[in-house]
Scaffold this motif. Sequence first.
Motif, PDB file in Angstrom:
ATOM      1  N   LEU A 145     -32.164  18.959  23.801  1.00 23.86           N
ATOM      2  CA  LEU A 145     -31.222  19.760  23.015  1.00 23.86           C
ATOM      3  C   LEU A 145     -31.330  19.418  21.536  1.00 23.86           C
ATOM      4  O   LEU A 145     -31.351  20.301  20.679  1.00 23.86           O
ATOM      5  CB  LEU A 145     -29.791  19.515  23.500  1.00 23.86           C
ATOM      6  CG  LEU A 145     -29.447  19.957  24.926  1.00 23.86           C
ATOM      7  CD1 LEU A 145     -28.003  19.590  25.253  1.00 23.86           C
ATOM      8  CD2 LEU A 145     -29.655  21.463  25.096  1.00 23.86           C
ATOM      9  N   HIS A 193     -32.532  21.873  18.504  1.00 24.94           N
ATOM     10  CA  HIS A 193     -31.323  22.261  17.770  1.00 24.94           C
ATOM     11  C   HIS A 193     -30.412  23.165  18.613  1.00 24.94           C
ATOM     12  O   HIS A 193     -29.944  24.204  18.151  1.00 24.94           O
ATOM     13  CB  HIS A 193     -31.697  22.965  16.459  1.00 24.94           C
ATOM     14  CG  HIS A 193     -32.645  22.182  15.599  1.00 24.94           C
ATOM     15  ND1 HIS A 193     -32.254  21.044  14.928  1.00 24.94           N
ATOM     16  CD2 HIS A 193     -33.970  22.350  15.340  1.00 24.94           C
ATOM     17  CE1 HIS A 193     -33.307  20.557  14.258  1.00 24.94           C
ATOM     18  NE2 HIS A 193     -34.349  21.325  14.502  1.00 24.94           N
ATOM     19  N   LEU A 194     -30.168  22.740  19.837  1.00 27.60           N
ATOM     20  CA  LEU A 194     -29.298  23.480  20.743  1.00 27.60           C
ATOM     21  C   LEU A 194     -28.042  22.670  21.014  1.00 27.60           C
ATOM     22  O   LEU A 194     -28.091  21.453  21.137  1.00 27.60           O
ATOM     23  CB  LEU A 194     -30.010  23.759  22.075  1.00 27.60           C
ATOM     24  CG  LEU A 194     -31.299  24.586  22.007  1.00 27.60           C
ATOM     25  CD1 LEU A 194     -31.967  24.595  23.376  1.00 27.60           C
ATOM     26  CD2 LEU A 194     -31.015  26.008  21.546  1.00 27.60           C
ATOM     27  N   THR A 195     -26.915  23.358  21.106  1.00 32.69           N
ATOM     28  CA  THR A 195     -25.681  22.694  21.492  1.00 32.69           C
ATOM     29  C   THR A 195     -25.602  22.545  23.000  1.00 32.69           C
ATOM     30  O   THR A 195     -25.121  21.547  23.523  1.00 32.69           O
ATOM     31  CB  THR A 195     -24.459  23.492  20.984  1.00 32.69           C
ATOM     32  OG1 THR A 195     -24.505  23.538  19.557  1.00 32.69           O
ATOM     33  CG2 THR A 195     -23.152  22.849  21.425  1.00 32.69           C
ATOM     34  N   GLU A 198     -27.462  28.276  25.122  1.00 31.81           N
ATOM     35  CA  GLU A 198     -28.018  28.868  23.912  1.00 31.81           C
ATOM     36  C   GLU A 198     -29.499  29.195  24.036  1.00 31.81           C
ATOM     37  O   GLU A 198     -30.097  29.742  23.105  1.00 31.81           O
ATOM     38  CB  GLU A 198     -27.802  27.929  22.725  1.00 31.81           C
ATOM     39  CG  GLU A 198     -26.335  27.748  22.365  1.00 31.81           C
ATOM     40  CD  GLU A 198     -26.140  26.868  21.146  1.00 31.81           C
ATOM     41  OE1 GLU A 198     -27.151  26.379  20.593  1.00 31.81           O
ATOM     42  OE2 GLU A 198     -24.983  26.650  20.751  1.00 31.81           O
ATOM     43  N   LEU A 199     -30.103  28.872  25.174  1.00 35.94           N
ATOM     44  CA  LEU A 199     -31.506  29.240  25.380  1.00 35.94           C
ATOM     45  C   LEU A 199     -31.635  30.762  25.368  1.00 35.94           C
ATOM     46  O   LEU A 199     -30.841  31.461  26.001  1.00 35.94           O
ATOM     47  CB  LEU A 199     -32.017  28.699  26.718  1.00 35.94           C
ATOM     48  CG  LEU A 199     -32.312  27.206  26.804  1.00 35.94           C
ATOM     49  CD1 LEU A 199     -32.585  26.815  28.251  1.00 35.94           C
ATOM     50  CD2 LEU A 199     -33.494  26.835  25.922  1.00 35.94           C
TER      51      LEU A 199
END
Length: 213
Positions: free
Chosen positions: A156, A160-162, A166-167
Amino acid sequence: MENLEMKEIESAIEGILFAAGEPVREDRIAAALELDRPTVQQMLQKLMDYYAYERRGIRLLHMEDTWQLCSAPDYADAIRRAFEIRKPAKLSQPALEVLTIIAYYQPTTRAYVDQIRGVDSSYTVGLLLERKLIEECGRLQVPGRPHLYRTTKNFLRAFHLTSLDELPEMPDLAGEGQMRLGDDGAIIDPESEERVIVDADRPETAEDIRPED
């Protein structure tokens, strides 16, 4: 007085995150400060926005239900020079393929990854484990009990994913025609609904997945 208390709480949160040096769960912060979770979430979000807006040298990352202080990517080169850290090698195309499959179909087995790619991916899976982008998360309860793999918080952070929500959609692998794991752990071909025996006759080698320049 209320503003002073809020500033003290913000400072306490900063202290907790700095001392941890790793992701900290929201509920742990809330318990330590004897606050409800929504209040802690609101204050963490405020800190994250502040660091980004003021372009500070640190950032606050939100990953699922955890938060972590880290250095701002804008100053990565300066930080590497200060500590003589080598820039990490980029992931090769095969490594990105394996990582993508695991990210979208986790938890999944290496056999499932092999079947989608048509090649033995054991070397690449080992590489991703070393980079801590994936991890083992149990075994499939079928004969042979193969390992199950999933992505990590490092994944993540790197992309830069929360959260995994968000993918982006992946039309090439998604939909009714995708291969899937049966209840017995066998891979089912959507075209024939038959079980597929994985026998990748071209093993992947270090030469196939050498890092890009």
